[in-house]
Enzyme design. Structure first.
Site, PDB file in Angstrom:
ATOM      1  N   SER A 193       0.852  -1.194   0.000  1.00  0.00           N
ATOM      2  CA  SER A 193       0.000   0.000   0.000  1.00  0.00           C
ATOM      3  C   SER A 193       0.881   1.235   0.000  1.00  0.00           C
ATOM      4  CB  SER A 193      -0.886   0.010   1.252  1.00  0.00           C
ATOM      5  OG  SER A 193      -1.521   1.260   1.427  1.00  0.00           O
ATOM      6  N   TYR A 223      -1.742  -0.293  10.425  1.00  0.00           N
ATOM      7  CA  TYR A 223      -1.894  -0.712   9.024  1.00  0.00           C
ATOM      8  C   TYR A 223      -0.641  -0.357   8.225  1.00  0.00           C
ATOM      9  CZ  TYR A 223      -4.107  -1.109   4.402  1.00  0.00           C
ATOM     10  OH  TYR A 223      -4.427  -1.448   3.094  1.00  0.00           O
TER      11      TYR A 223
END
Length: 243
Positions: free
Chosen positions: A142, A155
């Site tokens: 990501s 995250y």
């Protein structure tokens, strides 16, 4: 006959979002798609969509954070198809909390799926690819690995870890003909993104902020990312690894 016709493609987190988009794309390529997800109804729906696209689907309900379940899923795939050509390690979970408000259980649960789950999938798929002397592994990281948002530290840490893991795995298995790369999706219109927005104090303002920061002024679609996955899995990317 396309390049992926008859090839065996394993996709984790295939029940929705980018995983489902990739499963449908490889279905159109006439691949044999192993749909891995913990959510049985979602996984079965994806399998049906793969079949509608012209591919062959095998759904395996799997908790990728549990080594014995991943091992059994890989055995089932090899028993049925005899090989694994592509692993798209895509499954992920996300929550939005500052560091101090994050519990140990939340931290461990997120990393169990995002980081440990990818490790386990590679651990059990790579020996299959070694026997073939070929294979392509694509990991969903990501942009959070590089630039993150407030309340996203857990995250971001997991996604940064995936980039580092990918580089190491690429070095470990290049001599076996196995390539390992990451896709770094931008903001993509998936249930994960919608859940993030829902948890924001002002979802509409946050959505506008994100879209305004994107030159094309829209979220990516799962299919946009799936096309990058297909490229990295293909012979066109045959000299790309560790990237």
């Amino acid at each position: 006959m396309g390049e992926f016709e008859g090839k065996v493609v394993v996709i984790t987190g295939a029940g929705s979002g980018i995983g489902r988009g990739a499963a449908k794309l490889f279905g159109r390529e006439r691949a044999k798609v192993a749909v891995i997800d913990w959510n049985a109804p979602a996984g079965e729906e994806t399998s049906s969509l793969v079949s509608q696209q012209g591919g062959e689907a095998l759904f395996l309900k799997t908790d990728i954070g549990a080594g014995h379940e991943v091992e059994q899923a890989v055995k089932a795939i090899v028993t049925r198809y005899g090989r694994i050509d592509v692993l798209f390690a895509n499954a992920a979970v996300q929550f939005n909390k500052p560091v101090v408000e994050t519990t140990e259980e939340e931290w461990e649960g997120l990393h169990r799926v995002n980081l440990k789950g990818t490790f386990l999938c590679c651990k059990y798929v790579i020996p299959v690819m070694q026997k073939q002397r070929s294979g392509s592994i694509i990991i969903s990281s990501s942009g959070h690995a590089f630039v993150t948002y407030p309340s996203s530290s857990a995250y971001a840490a997991s996604k940064g870890g995936l980039v580092a893991f990918m580089r190491g795995a690429a070095l470990d298995y290049a001599a076996d003909g196995i390539r390992v790369n990451c896709v770094i999706p931008g903001a993509t219109d998936t249930p994960l993104m919608r859940n993030y927005l829902k948890d924001c104090p002002n979802p509409q303002a946050e959505e506008k902020r994100i879209i305004d920061s994107i030159p094309l002024r829209r979220f990516a679609t799962p299919e946009d990312i799936a096309k990058a996955v297909r490229f990295l899995a293909s012979s066109d990317a045959g000299y790309i690894t560790g990237s």
